[in-house]
Scaffold this active site. Structure first.
Site, PDB file in Angstrom:
ATOM      1  N   THR A 171       0.992  -1.005   0.133  1.00 39.84           N
ATOM      2  CA  THR A 171       0.007  -0.129   0.037  1.00 39.84           C
ATOM      3  C   THR A 171       1.092   1.282  -0.222  1.00 39.84           C
ATOM      4  O   THR A 171       2.032   0.934   0.414  1.00 39.84           O
ATOM      5  CB  THR A 171      -0.760  -0.046   1.279  1.00 39.84           C
ATOM      6  OG1 THR A 171      -1.802  -1.086   1.270  1.00 39.84           O
ATOM      7  CG2 THR A 171      -1.539   1.027   1.390  1.00 39.84           C
ATOM      8  N   VAL A 199     -13.146  -4.823   0.623  1.00 37.77           N
ATOM      9  CA  VAL A 199     -12.656  -3.520   1.105  1.00 37.77           C
ATOM     10  C   VAL A 199     -11.622  -3.922   2.161  1.00 37.77           C
ATOM     11  O   VAL A 199     -11.790  -4.440   3.224  1.00 37.77           O
ATOM     12  CB  VAL A 199     -13.680  -2.504   1.343  1.00 37.77           C
ATOM     13  CG1 VAL A 199     -12.848  -1.283   1.958  1.00 37.77           C
ATOM     14  CG2 VAL A 199     -14.341  -2.174   0.180  1.00 37.77           C
ATOM     15  N   GLY A 223      -5.003  -5.923   5.601  1.00 33.01           N
ATOM     16  CA  GLY A 223      -6.063  -4.961   5.844  1.00 33.01           C
ATOM     17  C   GLY A 223      -7.211  -5.400   6.895  1.00 33.01           C
ATOM     18  O   GLY A 223      -7.498  -4.795   7.960  1.00 33.01           O
TER      19      GLY A 223
HETATM   20  N1  GLY Z   1      -3.682  -2.674   3.388  1.00 31.89           N
HETATM   21  C1  GLY Z   1      -4.086  -2.756   2.073  1.00 31.89           C
HETATM   22  C2  GLY Z   1      -5.032  -3.622   2.145  1.00 31.89           C
HETATM   23  O1  GLY Z   1      -5.189  -4.857   2.795  1.00 31.89           O
HETATM   24  O2  GLY Z   1      -6.065  -3.645   1.576  1.00 31.89           O
END
Ligand code: GLY
Length: 286
Positions: A171, A199, A223
């Site tokens: 990211t 998401v 995430g």
């Molecule tokens: N940190 C990015 C994601 O997991 O979407």
């Protein structure tokens, strides 16, 4: 306190990207603006346009072969965010428009795309040869073929058991303290392998980013785990209670082997910490 712009190229990115990130930081630092939002958006835009990173051009594909991206910006009391946005070159710039031009905090999916077009962002395919090849490997893996995977993926085999393919990284993010005010920006193609519609943490305030009167924080990594721990707000609320580097280290280490990294800036400090390699770039100026 001097102005600070601190960038990262994603948990899992190695030091080969340090020169590029320092260059992006110092190019951005030469902007005339005094608004910290301009600095974090411009530096994330530069990283989105660099196909080495999993954000904007170079974003990884979903299991179905589509590319959906997440991005967000935040300053004290204001947030703009897009999730699962497709076919735009710079999601972070759309996120800024959400903050500045709408009464909303987040737009998602086709609504985010329609908004981007209305704001003048042209149709754009962020696919690169690198991400096409990563996706083909994933398809081969799902079809039972033996695929060679980078060594750094080896610690994520527990995800392979769940999803059938090791997790992917990257990211990009930036935090800034300009004239004593703070901003954060983040952008990602997500965390492969992932379903269409998934998401991650990046567009979610408190999880993937946070900015307020005491500082700014941006996360990178897996995430789902970052969301569960509300990582960035968890760090933000401890700013000023002890050295910033100590807070970051403790919070990242609480994730165990789950790939996570973070950058942060406070009134008088800045710091980064990751449980894997994580390229950073910095610029400071009076
Ligand atoms: N940190 C990015 C994601 O997991 O979407």
């Amino acid at each position: 306190m001097p102005n600070v712009l601190l960038l990262h190229g994603g948990a899992g990115s190695d030091n080969t990207y340090t020169d590029a990130l320092n260059r992006y930081a110092s190019n951005t630092a030469s902007m005339k603006s005094k608004n910290p939002l301009d600095f974090v958006v411009e530096s994330v835009r530069l990283m989105e346009d660099d196909p080495s990173f999993n954000a904007g051009t170079g974003s990884v594909k979903r299991i179905d072969g589509s590319i959906q991206m997440d991005a967000a910006v935040m300053v004290k009391n204001s947030i703009g965010s897009v999730s699962a946005i497709e076919r735009v070159r710079n999601p972070v710039m759309v996120a800024r428009e959400v903050m500045l031009q709408t009464p909303h905090v987040m737009l998602t999916g086709d609504g985010a795309v329609k908004f981007a077009r209305a704001m003048g962002f042209q149709d754009y395919d962020p696919t690169t040869e690198r991400t096409e090849n990563i996706w083909k490997k994933m398809v081969d893996f799902f079809n039972g073929k033996e695929v060679e995977l980078p060594e750094r993926y080896s610690e994520y085999y527990r995800y392979a058991k769940i999803f059938g393919f090791p997790q992917h990284k990257d990211t990009v993010g930036a935090v800034a303290r300009i004239g004593g005010k703070f901003a954060a920006a983040v952008s990602t193609g997500g965390s492969s392998p992932m379903m269409r519609g998934r998401v991650g943490d990046s567009p979610l305030p408190g999880a993937g980013l946070y900015a307020g009167e005491n500082g700014a924080v941006v996360a990178t990594g897996i995430g789902e785990e970052i969301i569960r721990k509300m990582m960035c707000y968890d760090i933000y609320r401890e700013i000023g209670t002890r050295p910033l580097g100590e807070i970051l280290k403790e919070k990242v280490e609480s994730f165990g082997k789950v790939l996570v990294g973070v950058i942060a800036v406070s009134e008088d400090e800045y710091a980064s910490y990751s449980n894997s390699s994580m390229a950073t770039g910095i610029s400071t100026w009076p």
